[in-house]
Design a protein around this motif. Structure first.
Motif, PDB file in Angstrom:
ATOM      1  N   HIS A  20      49.798  27.190  41.978  1.00 11.75           N
ATOM      2  CA  HIS A  20      50.823  28.206  42.256  1.00 11.75           C
ATOM      3  C   HIS A  20      50.198  29.602  42.322  1.00 11.75           C
ATOM      4  CE1 HIS A  20      50.477  28.299  37.906  1.00 11.75           C
ATOM      5  NE2 HIS A  20      51.104  29.453  37.888  1.00 11.75           N
ATOM      6  N   LEU A  21      48.899  29.683  42.084  1.00 17.30           N
ATOM      7  CA  LEU A  21      48.180  30.954  42.115  1.00 17.30           C
ATOM      8  C   LEU A  21      47.073  30.902  43.161  1.00 17.30           C
ATOM      9  CD1 LEU A  21      47.625  31.395  38.270  1.00 17.30           C
ATOM     10  CD2 LEU A  21      49.451  32.399  39.650  1.00 17.30           C
ATOM     11  N   GLY A  22      46.759  32.035  43.730  1.00 19.44           N
ATOM     12  CA  GLY A  22      45.665  32.107  44.682  1.00 19.44           C
ATOM     13  C   GLY A  22      45.346  33.554  44.998  1.00 19.44           C
ATOM     14  N   CYS A  41      44.885  39.089  32.231  1.00 19.13           N
ATOM     15  CA  CYS A  41      45.559  37.808  31.985  1.00 19.13           C
ATOM     16  C   CYS A  41      45.381  37.364  30.536  1.00 19.13           C
ATOM     17  CB  CYS A  41      44.981  36.734  32.920  1.00 19.13           C
ATOM     18  SG  CYS A  41      45.631  35.097  32.573  1.00 19.13           S
ATOM     19  N   PRO A  42      46.479  37.142  29.814  1.00 21.34           N
ATOM     20  CA  PRO A  42      46.369  36.725  28.411  1.00 21.34           C
ATOM     21  C   PRO A  42      45.795  35.322  28.254  1.00 21.34           C
ATOM     22  CG  PRO A  42      48.650  36.616  29.134  1.00 21.34           C
ATOM     23  CD  PRO A  42      47.875  37.271  30.243  1.00 21.34           C
ATOM     24  N   ALA A  43      45.893  34.513  29.312  1.00 23.15           N
ATOM     25  CA  ALA A  43      45.407  33.130  29.235  1.00 23.15           C
ATOM     26  C   ALA A  43      44.014  32.968  29.848  1.00 23.15           C
ATOM     27  CB  ALA A  43      46.395  32.199  29.935  1.00 23.15           C
ATOM     28  N   LYS A  44      43.408  34.091  30.255  1.00 17.99           N
ATOM     29  CA  LYS A  44      42.058  34.080  30.840  1.00 17.99           C
ATOM     30  C   LYS A  44      41.942  33.084  32.005  1.00 17.99           C
ATOM     31  CE  LYS A  44      39.809  35.494  26.497  1.00 17.99           C
ATOM     32  NZ  LYS A  44      40.627  36.647  26.431  1.00 17.99           N
ATOM     33  N   VAL A  45      42.919  33.149  32.893  1.00 13.10           N
ATOM     34  CA  VAL A  45      42.974  32.242  34.041  1.00 13.10           C
ATOM     35  C   VAL A  45      41.887  32.577  35.078  1.00 13.10           C
ATOM     36  CG1 VAL A  45      44.389  31.694  36.078  1.00 13.10           C
ATOM     37  CG2 VAL A  45      45.383  31.579  33.781  1.00 13.10           C
ATOM     38  N   TYR A  46      41.583  33.862  35.211  1.00 10.34           N
ATOM     39  CA  TYR A  46      40.658  34.297  36.271  1.00 10.34           C
ATOM     40  C   TYR A  46      39.262  34.566  35.731  1.00 10.34           C
ATOM     41  CZ  TYR A  46      45.067  35.126  38.634  1.00 10.34           C
ATOM     42  OH  TYR A  46      46.322  34.967  39.167  1.00 10.34           O
ATOM     43  N   ALA A  61      46.216  26.864  33.110  1.00  7.87           N
ATOM     44  CA  ALA A  61      46.401  27.559  31.831  1.00  7.87           C
ATOM     45  C   ALA A  61      47.419  28.700  31.927  1.00  7.87           C
ATOM     46  CB  ALA A  61      45.064  28.112  31.345  1.00  7.87           C
ATOM     47  N   CYS A  62      47.983  28.905  33.098  1.00 10.03           N
ATOM     48  CA  CYS A  62      48.883  30.048  33.328  1.00 10.03           C
ATOM     49  C   CYS A  62      50.171  29.932  32.517  1.00 10.03           C
ATOM     50  CB  CYS A  62      49.210  30.106  34.820  1.00 10.03           C
ATOM     51  SG  CYS A  62      50.393  31.394  35.260  1.00 10.03           S
ATOM     52  N   VAL A  63      50.556  31.040  31.896  1.00 13.33           N
ATOM     53  CA  VAL A  63      51.803  31.066  31.116  1.00 13.33           C
ATOM     54  C   VAL A  63      52.935  31.742  31.894  1.00 13.33           C
ATOM     55  CG1 VAL A  63      50.620  30.956  28.899  1.00 13.33           C
ATOM     56  CG2 VAL A  63      51.152  33.185  29.880  1.00 13.33           C
ATOM     57  N   GLU A  64      52.684  32.013  33.177  1.00 14.29           N
ATOM     58  CA  GLU A  64      53.712  32.543  34.097  1.00 14.29           C
ATOM     59  C   GLU A  64      54.304  33.876  33.642  1.00 14.29           C
ATOM     60  OE1 GLU A  64      56.459  29.269  34.864  1.00 14.29           O
ATOM     61  OE2 GLU A  64      54.768  27.904  34.658  1.00 14.29           O
ATOM     62  N   CYS A  65      53.458  34.730  33.092  1.00 20.53           N
ATOM     63  CA  CYS A  65      53.937  36.030  32.617  1.00 20.53           C
ATOM     64  C   CYS A  65      54.088  37.033  33.751  1.00 20.53           C
ATOM     65  CB  CYS A  65      52.990  36.589  31.551  1.00 20.53           C
ATOM     66  SG  CYS A  65      51.355  37.018  32.173  1.00 20.53           S
ATOM     67  N   GLY A  66      53.339  36.849  34.845  1.00 16.78           N
ATOM     68  CA  GLY A  66      53.442  37.736  35.999  1.00 16.78           C
ATOM     69  C   GLY A  66      52.561  38.976  35.928  1.00 16.78           C
ATOM     70  N   THR A  67      51.765  39.113  34.903  1.00 17.66           N
ATOM     71  CA  THR A  67      50.935  40.313  34.750  1.00 17.66           C
ATOM     72  C   THR A  67      49.953  40.477  35.909  1.00 17.66           C
ATOM     73  OG1 THR A  67      51.080  40.077  32.366  1.00 17.66           O
ATOM     74  CG2 THR A  67      49.355  41.524  33.204  1.00 17.66           C
ATOM     75  N   CYS A  68      49.331  39.410  36.326  1.00 16.69           N
ATOM     76  CA  CYS A  68      48.296  39.497  37.363  1.00 16.69           C
ATOM     77  C   CYS A  68      48.869  39.954  38.702  1.00 16.69           C
ATOM     78  CB  CYS A  68      47.556  38.172  37.501  1.00 16.69           C
ATOM     79  SG  CYS A  68      48.630  36.760  37.862  1.00 16.69           S
ATOM     80  N   ARG A  69      50.085  39.554  39.011  1.00 16.74           N
ATOM     81  CA  ARG A  69      50.671  39.937  40.295  1.00 16.74           C
ATOM     82  C   ARG A  69      50.981  41.422  40.337  1.00 16.74           C
ATOM     83  NH1 ARG A  69      56.557  37.074  40.550  1.00 16.74           N
ATOM     84  NH2 ARG A  69      56.350  37.711  42.709  1.00 16.74           N
TER      85      ARG A  69
END
Ligand code: SF4
Length: 91
Positions: A20-22, A41-46, A61-69
């Motif tokens: 769901h991310l890219g 990112c709090p979950a260190k996805v990137y 590992a995404c928690v869907e917080c939306g911070t990165c967007r």
């Protein structure tokens, strides 16, 4: 309880077939000076591989917080398909 402990308590139903991310334009990541996605990112996805010059996205590992967007216009973001993604347990 620290952030890592809290993240450990979350449940995930991973969509193995679709992230769901890219990123919209991978070439922009190569010239990005701050690479804010790697630290907001709090979950260190990137993670950015400076040797291979690519951004790895551990979307499971995404928690869907939306911070990165919000932090980066080059992030392509949508919620996981229904039934997939993080689940929060309270109690
Ligand atoms: Fe990380 Fe939040 Fe973006 Fe998911 S939505 S990748 S947890 S910053």
């Amino acid at each position: 309880m620290n952030l890592e402990d809290k993240l450990y308590l979350l449940g995930y139903n991973i969509n193995e077939e679709e992230s769901h991310l890219g990123v919209k334009n991978p070439d922009e990541c190569k010239i990005c000076e701050k690479r804010q996605c790697t630290y907001v990112c709090p979950a260190k996805v990137y993670e950015y591989d400076t040797k291979g010059e690519f951004l790895s996205i551990n979307y499971d590992a995404c928690v869907e917080c939306g911070t990165c967007r919000i932090a980066c216009d080059n992030i392509s973001w949508k919620y996981p398909k229904g039934g997939f993604g993080v689940s929060y347990k309270f109690g």
